[in-house]
Design a protein around this motif. Structure first.
Motif, PDB file in Angstrom:
ATOM      1  N   GLU A   1     -13.408  -4.810 -12.047  1.00  0.00           N
ATOM      2  CA  GLU A   1     -13.379  -6.289 -11.505  1.00  0.00           C
ATOM      3  C   GLU A   1     -12.115  -6.335 -10.725  1.00  0.00           C
ATOM      4  O   GLU A   1     -11.778  -7.562 -10.073  1.00  0.00           O
ATOM      5  N   GLU A   2     -11.778  -5.118  -9.738  1.00  0.00           N
ATOM      6  CA  GLU A   2     -10.956  -5.241  -8.669  1.00  0.00           C
ATOM      7  C   GLU A   2     -11.764  -6.008  -7.384  1.00  0.00           C
ATOM      8  O   GLU A   2     -13.098  -5.672  -7.229  1.00  0.00           O
ATOM      9  N   PRO A   3     -11.207  -6.978  -6.950  1.00  0.00           N
ATOM     10  CA  PRO A   3     -11.535  -7.464  -5.712  1.00  0.00           C
ATOM     11  C   PRO A   3     -12.139  -6.645  -4.533  1.00  0.00           C
ATOM     12  O   PRO A   3     -11.458  -5.694  -4.343  1.00  0.00           O
ATOM     13  N   LEU A   4     -13.189  -6.919  -3.980  1.00  0.00           N
ATOM     14  CA  LEU A   4     -13.745  -6.189  -2.893  1.00  0.00           C
ATOM     15  C   LEU A   4     -13.364  -6.557  -1.598  1.00  0.00           C
ATOM     16  O   LEU A   4     -13.247  -7.739  -1.242  1.00  0.00           O
ATOM     17  N   VAL A   5     -12.680  -5.752  -0.569  1.00  0.00           N
ATOM     18  CA  VAL A   5     -12.140  -6.006   0.651  1.00  0.00           C
ATOM     19  C   VAL A   5     -12.367  -4.970   1.670  1.00  0.00           C
ATOM     20  O   VAL A   5     -12.063  -3.713   1.510  1.00  0.00           O
ATOM     21  N   VAL A   6     -13.201  -5.399   2.719  1.00  0.00           N
ATOM     22  CA  VAL A   6     -13.250  -4.433   3.736  1.00  0.00           C
ATOM     23  C   VAL A   6     -12.051  -4.533   4.503  1.00  0.00           C
ATOM     24  O   VAL A   6     -11.747  -5.416   5.454  1.00  0.00           O
ATOM     25  N   SER A   7     -11.159  -3.211   4.499  1.00  0.00           N
ATOM     26  CA  SER A   7      -9.569  -3.769   5.002  1.00  0.00           C
ATOM     27  C   SER A   7      -9.493  -2.968   6.235  1.00  0.00           C
ATOM     28  O   SER A   7      -8.568  -3.017   6.879  1.00  0.00           O
ATOM     29  N   GLU A   8     -10.812  -2.313   7.006  1.00  0.00           N
ATOM     30  CA  GLU A   8     -10.660  -1.964   8.177  1.00  0.00           C
ATOM     31  C   GLU A   8     -12.107  -1.896   8.648  1.00  0.00           C
ATOM     32  O   GLU A   8     -12.989  -1.402   8.211  1.00  0.00           O
ATOM     33  N   PHE A   9     -12.684  -2.461   9.978  1.00  0.00           N
ATOM     34  CA  PHE A   9     -13.572  -2.469  10.534  1.00  0.00           C
ATOM     35  C   PHE A   9     -13.415  -3.047  12.156  1.00  0.00           C
ATOM     36  O   PHE A   9     -12.231  -3.875  12.311  1.00  0.00           O
ATOM     37  N   GLY A  10     -14.297  -2.873  12.977  1.00  0.00           N
ATOM     38  CA  GLY A  10     -13.824  -3.407  14.217  1.00  0.00           C
ATOM     39  C   GLY A  10     -14.480  -2.507  15.404  1.00  0.00           C
ATOM     40  O   GLY A  10     -14.934  -1.408  15.014  1.00  0.00           O
TER      41      GLY A  10
ATOM     42  N   THR B   1       0.734  -1.201   0.112  1.00  0.00           N
ATOM     43  CA  THR B   1      -0.072  -0.103  -0.025  1.00  0.00           C
ATOM     44  C   THR B   1       1.000   1.260   0.023  1.00  0.00           C
ATOM     45  O   THR B   1       1.715   1.228   0.828  1.00  0.00           O
ATOM     46  N   ILE B   2       0.445   2.238  -0.842  1.00  0.00           N
ATOM     47  CA  ILE B   2       1.329   3.456  -0.865  1.00  0.00           C
ATOM     48  C   ILE B   2       1.006   4.345   0.038  1.00  0.00           C
ATOM     49  O   ILE B   2       1.722   4.998   0.642  1.00  0.00           O
ATOM     50  N   ILE B   3      -0.188   4.706   0.126  1.00  0.00           N
ATOM     51  CA  ILE B   3      -1.155   5.832   0.901  1.00  0.00           C
ATOM     52  C   ILE B   3      -2.102   4.841   1.857  1.00  0.00           C
ATOM     53  O   ILE B   3      -2.893   4.322   1.231  1.00  0.00           O
ATOM     54  N   ASN B   4      -2.317   5.444   3.097  1.00  0.00           N
ATOM     55  CA  ASN B   4      -3.268   5.105   3.763  1.00  0.00           C
ATOM     56  C   ASN B   4      -4.293   5.863   4.390  1.00  0.00           C
ATOM     57  O   ASN B   4      -3.807   7.067   4.937  1.00  0.00           O
ATOM     58  N   GLU B   5      -5.443   6.120   3.856  1.00  0.00           N
ATOM     59  CA  GLU B   5      -6.815   6.677   4.343  1.00  0.00           C
ATOM     60  C   GLU B   5      -6.309   8.313   3.823  1.00  0.00           C
ATOM     61  O   GLU B   5      -6.580   9.201   4.823  1.00  0.00           O
TER      62      GLU B   5
ATOM     63  N   PRO C   1       5.974  -6.614 -10.110  1.00  0.00           N
ATOM     64  CA  PRO C   1       5.038  -7.214 -10.862  1.00  0.00           C
ATOM     65  C   PRO C   1       4.477  -8.384 -10.401  1.00  0.00           C
ATOM     66  O   PRO C   1       3.121  -8.992 -10.670  1.00  0.00           O
ATOM     67  N   THR C   2       5.125  -9.021  -9.386  1.00  0.00           N
ATOM     68  CA  THR C   2       4.511 -10.195  -8.639  1.00  0.00           C
ATOM     69  C   THR C   2       3.616 -10.106  -7.521  1.00  0.00           C
ATOM     70  O   THR C   2       3.414 -11.065  -6.877  1.00  0.00           O
ATOM     71  N   ARG C   3       3.327  -8.750  -7.176  1.00  0.00           N
ATOM     72  CA  ARG C   3       2.606  -8.537  -6.067  1.00  0.00           C
ATOM     73  C   ARG C   3       1.404  -7.651  -6.377  1.00  0.00           C
ATOM     74  O   ARG C   3       1.532  -6.873  -7.433  1.00  0.00           O
ATOM     75  N   LEU C   4       0.509  -7.347  -5.649  1.00  0.00           N
ATOM     76  CA  LEU C   4      -0.626  -6.384  -5.700  1.00  0.00           C
ATOM     77  C   LEU C   4      -0.202  -5.233  -4.945  1.00  0.00           C
ATOM     78  O   LEU C   4       0.537  -5.180  -4.023  1.00  0.00           O
ATOM     79  N   VAL C   5      -0.764  -4.059  -5.692  1.00  0.00           N
ATOM     80  CA  VAL C   5      -0.459  -2.626  -5.291  1.00  0.00           C
ATOM     81  C   VAL C   5      -1.676  -1.902  -5.089  1.00  0.00           C
ATOM     82  O   VAL C   5      -2.749  -1.910  -5.836  1.00  0.00           O
ATOM     83  N   VAL C   6      -1.950  -1.355  -3.681  1.00  0.00           N
ATOM     84  CA  VAL C   6      -3.016  -0.496  -3.413  1.00  0.00           C
ATOM     85  C   VAL C   6      -2.491   0.820  -3.500  1.00  0.00           C
ATOM     86  O   VAL C   6      -1.752   1.381  -2.728  1.00  0.00           O
ATOM     87  N   ASP C   7      -3.172   1.792  -4.013  1.00  0.00           N
ATOM     88  CA  ASP C   7      -2.842   2.993  -4.184  1.00  0.00           C
ATOM     89  C   ASP C   7      -3.172   3.656  -3.108  1.00  0.00           C
ATOM     90  O   ASP C   7      -2.203   4.512  -2.363  1.00  0.00           O
ATOM     91  N   ASN C   8      -4.469   3.922  -2.557  1.00  0.00           N
ATOM     92  CA  ASN C   8      -4.921   4.452  -1.371  1.00  0.00           C
ATOM     93  C   ASN C   8      -5.771   3.644  -0.456  1.00  0.00           C
ATOM     94  O   ASN C   8      -6.743   3.324  -1.155  1.00  0.00           O
ATOM     95  N   SER C   9      -5.543   3.233   0.607  1.00  0.00           N
ATOM     96  CA  SER C   9      -6.466   2.242   1.445  1.00  0.00           C
ATOM     97  C   SER C   9      -7.275   3.288   1.945  1.00  0.00           C
ATOM     98  O   SER C   9      -7.137   3.905   3.018  1.00  0.00           O
ATOM     99  N   PRO C  10      -8.663   3.315   1.599  1.00  0.00           N
ATOM    100  CA  PRO C  10      -9.402   4.721   1.791  1.00  0.00           C
ATOM    101  C   PRO C  10     -10.516   4.343   3.002  1.00  0.00           C
ATOM    102  O   PRO C  10     -11.001   3.417   3.368  1.00  0.00           O
ATOM    103  N   CYS C  11     -11.015   5.644   3.208  1.00  0.00           N
ATOM    104  CA  CYS C  11     -11.981   5.549   4.007  1.00  0.00           C
ATOM    105  C   CYS C  11     -12.835   6.997   3.763  1.00  0.00           C
ATOM    106  O   CYS C  11     -12.359   7.751   2.832  1.00  0.00           O
ATOM    107  N   GLN C  12     -14.141   7.124   4.136  1.00  0.00           N
ATOM    108  CA  GLN C  12     -14.783   8.460   3.917  1.00  0.00           C
ATOM    109  C   GLN C  12     -14.193   9.824   4.136  1.00  0.00           C
ATOM    110  O   GLN C  12     -13.539   9.703   5.223  1.00  0.00           O
ATOM    111  N   PRO C  13     -13.838  10.569   3.601  1.00  0.00           N
ATOM    112  CA  PRO C  13     -14.311  10.815   1.892  1.00  0.00           C
ATOM    113  C   PRO C  13     -13.180  10.572   0.981  1.00  0.00           C
ATOM    114  O   PRO C  13     -13.299  11.204  -0.164  1.00  0.00           O
ATOM    115  N   ASN C  14     -12.189   9.857   1.267  1.00  0.00           N
ATOM    116  CA  ASN C  14     -11.309   9.709   0.273  1.00  0.00           C
ATOM    117  C   ASN C  14     -11.372   8.355  -0.596  1.00  0.00           C
ATOM    118  O   ASN C  14     -12.461   7.765  -0.151  1.00  0.00           O
TER     119      ASN C  14
END
Length: 947
Positions: A479-488, A385-389, A417-430
């Motif tokens: 077609e990007e997989p959907l992942v809820v990447s923070e909750f709790g 992940t490059i940027i978080n929230e 190229p062997t791994r997945l890349v997330v640009d910004n792991s977002p929350c509202q409003p990003n």
């Protein structure tokens, strides 16, 4: 002077141990804050904040000093001084000679000290941890350097990873980047060697069983780009269930003699995102992850031992986790070594900066390059992940930042190229701009926010538009997989299990004051428990802690079931793996003690999950409950002959329904189950137990469902009730209560607010029940005058200074600082929870009902469960004093570590009468539909009538 370069280094993991002569410099070092005369003893590795009470939150400059002895047998070798990580700027001297400097707090660096160094030497390291004062640290202020969660939990300064001396030949291997193709078995290595070349490089691969499975020799070409190629027949793939590791060993040979040896482990593993799914080794992957801040009880970011890391990872696997998301931090490399060996997927992230500047952008890129150079060979790492929230960027407002992020995504994909890349792991409003995973963060507490949770999850499962940039500049395939990447949610640890060896409280229990409007402050929890008389509610302090943890489990259970019911969602990452200092939402506490629900958590955090859905969680005795079961398969499959068995704990009702075959990632809806509920004479909780078994009878999955069952009410038809609100009178009549002809003839008067006439009636002996918050926009309990907010001073320039009730109500009472209205009955305020810490999001708000007096018969508790979700208040009552929680507050709420107490049901005597106040939403449904609302209404009338 030599400037160290992160990306030119061999990994500092266990892979190199035993290959070259090493001398650890860990242990006691002399330590001095620059400018202070006294030297102290510091333990290396560890941040200075973990070692010294007076430096817990200190930035600045410190000096480290250590004497060491180089063995005589190293005389012909070149001696390298290797640092795992020093935060943030390091200036290194040996025997008074500057040998090099390094910037960057998370990555390794090394210096060549030369040869012929046998004997005693002195090493000095000057470390600068910059603050945000740009005038003091103009070249590297805190907000422009990658710092991650240091902005939350405090700074991390000093030598926080291991230091060693290493003897090498003049010709030696620096590093090798290994790429392994599971389809072909081909292994490619890009080797970097010292400037002076050798005759050949000999490579051999050792398989998981310890046998040599491939060998090859190659002549070195250029120091930076010697390539080797080997092939392994039918390689065993690496996965969390089967973490097969191979070891590549390189020997540098000159004149027939091996002059250097280098070794590292790797695995055959692929990770892809295709057609809305994550694929591990070509097969569907359902991500069951937890956020890991990688913080430790004593060393902050320095793990205490390899055994500690192994133990916590084994506990993670017991919990059913298959992924840990290392949160905006670069961990000690031994973390990845353990994940490789024991089998855990890792999603890791760039430590964020605070402000986007050219210098911050450059450091981010350099840090990512260094991360790739150090950690590329670990098969456990599947995503970056490059940027978080949006921390450090302003994506909603700044198109340049969005363009930069898109470029960074493309750059990272080109580098790896062997791994997945997330640009910004977002929350509202990003949002996302371009990403391999469509992930999102949202937090909601149950029962008060259940409907919001379900709606958010439903929208997200439908690939909601709000996850990507609304500015027309996103690049989304759909077609990007959907992942809820923070909750709790939170569940409090027991303070006695967090103490130091001497029994004292850890220093981090005194942190957290600035978070959550003060509700994140751990210190003094026992005192608050005593002051608020919570022993009357929970019994013992131990039962109080236990209740918060099982409340956490109930929340996580429901939320996971909700996500698993949507087949389009490919996984989740719950917050979080362990508590961190003041943050108490872990599956374990800061010292890795287990939560009370540890053994049960894997029932829902697993491949096959039973999802028992109901329309509500509270019923009248004699009603029929309909359960709508489904089953989420995850990465497993269901074969012919499987069945779902259900039963009611402690009762004879039971049954069985067929389960069809199902492939991986399917969500199968089963036949509904209708079960007549018993005609109970007392309120009770029933537990429905579900099991899926295969054709042989083996259990594949288990789950349960708790509902509350209430007896039909037999109200006192002679109880005369009056209200100025006709709708309330109709409701009470429908419930069986008698309508009084007027206030003066009523035994209980029901209002939504009061005025002076009501107060006088109470003084004369009337009994009132106030349904505060029944009006969702209600702001005051007194409707005759708005309350003043002291202090107000008489203003002679005010044109209405001597007239008007509003102005008079705001005059300052002589000698008290309080206005007249502030001392008027009931001296209680009402406040909407929305927009406050009582709302119930990230820091949990705990709602409770004391089971005593009129409320003794309510099942469950003391914390409110889902059976209360139709009535749980949207308002709180403020102004009750701590001593009133002993007998006058019957239901309430607190936030986080026992802060911000407020009442949900309270009473106030006045003159000969009294008023009972409640914010429970008793009028949301038709009269008699919800048994909880009906029984609460009855209990409130009973409380109002008590003498």
């Amino acid at each position: 002077m030599t400037l160290a370069k992160d990306h030119s280094l061999a990994p500092m993991a266990d892979a190199i141990a035993g290959q070259r002569p090493l001398l650890s410099l860990d242990g006691a070092w002399d330590f001095q804050v620059e400018g202070e005369g006294d030297w102290r003893i510091a333990r290396v590795p560890a941040p200075w904040q973990a070692l010294f009470d007076d430096l817990r939150h200190a930035s600045g400059t410190a000096l480290y000093r250590k004497r060491f002895s180089v063995p005589a047998e190293w005389a012909s070798k070149r001696v390298f001084l290797c640092f795992g990580a020093v935060n943030h700027l390091a200036e290194v001297h040996c025997d008074g000679r500057l040998v090099g400097t390094h910037e960057g707090g998370y990555l390794p660096f090394e210096f060549d000290l030369g040869s012929g160094l046998a004997g005693e030497h002195e090493l000095t390291v000057r470390v600068v941890l910059p603050s945000s004062e740009a005038d003091v640290y103009p070249d590297a202020p805190f907000h422009e350097v990658p710092h991650g969660k240091q902005s939350w939990y405090g700074p991390i300064g000093g030598i926080w990873q291991s230091v060693r001396l290493e003897a090498r030949a003049v010709q030696h291997i620096q590093t090798c980047r290994i790429t392994a193709d599971p389809k072909t078995g081909n292994v490619h290595g890009l080797v970097r060697i010292a400037a002076e070349t050798a005759d050949r490089i000999v490579a051999e691969i050792e398989g998981p069983s310890g046998t040599i499975v491939a060998e090859q020799a190659a002549a070195p070409s250029t120091p930076d780009s010697t390539e080797i190629a080997l092939r392994v027949e039918n390689p065993d793939l690496w996965s969390p269930d089967e973490p097969h590791l191979y070891r590549l060993t390189l020997r540098l040979v000159r004149d027939g003699v091996t002059v250097d040896r280098w070794s590292d482990t790797f695995g055959f593993r692929t990770i892809e995102a295709k057609h809305g799914r994550l694929l591990l080794n070509g097969k569907p992957l359902y991500l069951r992850g937890a956020l890991d801040q990688d913080y430790y009880p004593d060393g902050i970011c320095t793990p205490p031992s390899l055994e500690f890391l192994e133990d916590q990872l084994l506990k993670a696997k017991q919990l059913g986790l298959n992924c840990l998301r290392i949160h905006i931090k670069v961990p000690d490399p031994s973390y990845y070594e353990v994940a490789d060996r024991l089998g855990m997927l890792i999603w890791t992230e760039l430590p964020n900066f605070a402000y986007f500047t050219p210098s911050a952008e450059r450091r981010a890129r350099e840090t990512l390059e260094g991360i790739l150079a150090r950690d590329f060979n670990h098969p456990s790492i599947i995503a970056w992940t490059i940027i978080n929230e949006d921390w450090g960027t302003e994506l909603p407002e700044d198109q340049d930042h969005r363009r930069w992020l898109s470029r960074m995504y493309a750059w990272m994909k080109s580098l790896d190229p062997t791994r997945l890349v997330v640009d910004n792991s977002p929350c509202q409003p990003n949002f996302h701009v371009k990403s391999d995973i469509n992930d999102y963060h949202y937090y909601r507490c149950l029962p008060e926010r259940r409907a919001e949770w379900d709606e958010l999850t439903k929208e997200f499962a439908g690939a909601a538009a709000w996850t990507y940039s609304p500015h027309g500049d996103s690049e989304q395939t759909g077609e990007e997989p959907l992942v809820v990447s923070e909750f709790g949610v939170w569940g409090l640890p027991h303070p006695d299990r967090l103490t130091n060896e001497d029994g004292s409280e850890p220093w981090w229990m005194e942190t957290g004051q600035i978070w959550g409007d003060g509700s994140a402050y751990p210190h003094g929890l026992r005192q608050r428990f005593a002051v608020l008389r919570f022993d009357r509610v929970f019994g013992t302090f131990e039962r109080f802690i236990d209740a918060t943890q099982w409340h956490q489990f109930a929340n996580l259970k429901y939320q996971i079931e909700s996500m698993r019911s949507h087949g389009s969602i490919s996984g989740y990452v719950l917050t979080e793996f362990t508590d961190v200092h003041w943050e108490a939402n872990g599956l374990m506490d800061m010292r890795r003690n287990l939560r009370g629900f540890h053994e049960r958590f894997a029932e829902i955090n697993t491949d096959i999950v039973i999802l028992p859905k109901v329309d509500r969680w509270a019923y009248w005795g004699g009603e029929t409950i309909t359960v709508f079961p489904s089953v989420a398969v995850g990465m497993a499959s269901l074969t012919s002959g499987a069945t779902l068995e259900w039963s009611v704990e402690g009762r004879p009702e039971r049954g069985r329904i067929a389960v069809s075959t199902a492939d991986a990632m399917a969500v199968q809806t089963l036949d509904s189950i209708s079960i007549p509920l018993p005609a109970v004479s007392a309120s009770t909780q029933l537990r429905f137990v579900f099991r899926i078994r295969d054709a042989s009878g083996a259990e594949l999955a288990r789950n349960d469902l708790d509902v509350s069952v209430y007896p039909r009410l037999s109200v006192d038809c002679s109880l005369r009730v009056w209200s100025p609100h006709e709708d309330l009178l109709h409701r009470f009549e429908a419930l069986g209560y008698a309508r009084a002809s007027g206030r003066e003839n009523a035994e209980v008067v029901v209002v939504r607010s009061v005025d002076a006439e009501d107060v006088e009636a109470i003084r004369q002996g009337a009994r009132y029940l106030m349904l505060a918050g029944d009006d969702p926009d209600q702001k005051y309990l007194r409707r005759d005058e708005p309350p003043a907010h002291p202090p107000y001073f008489h203003d002679e320039a005010d044109p209405v200074a001597d007239g008007g009730s509003v102005n008079r109500s705001r005059r300052r009472a002589s000698g008290t600082g309080l206005s007249d209205i502030d001392r008027r009955f009931p001296t209680i305020g009402i406040q909407q929870r929305n927009g406050t810490m009582w709302r119930g999001d990230w820091i949990t708000s705990f709602n409770w009902l004391r089971r005593h007096r009129a409320f003794a018969a309510f099942p469950g508790g003391p914390l409110l469960d889902l059976s209360f979700e139709r009535v749980v208040p949207h308002h709180v009552l403020t102004g009750f004093r701590p001593w009133e929680y002993e007998s006058r507050v019957h239901a309430g709420v607190f936030v986080g570590w026992g802060h911000k107490p407020a009442a949900l049901i309270g009473e106030r005597p006045f003159g000969k009468g009294k008023m009972v106040m409640s914010t429970f939403r008793l009028t949301a449904d038709e009269p008699g539909f919800d048994p909880v609302a009906s029984h609460l209404t009855h209990a409130l009338f009973t409380l109002a009538m008590e003498r």
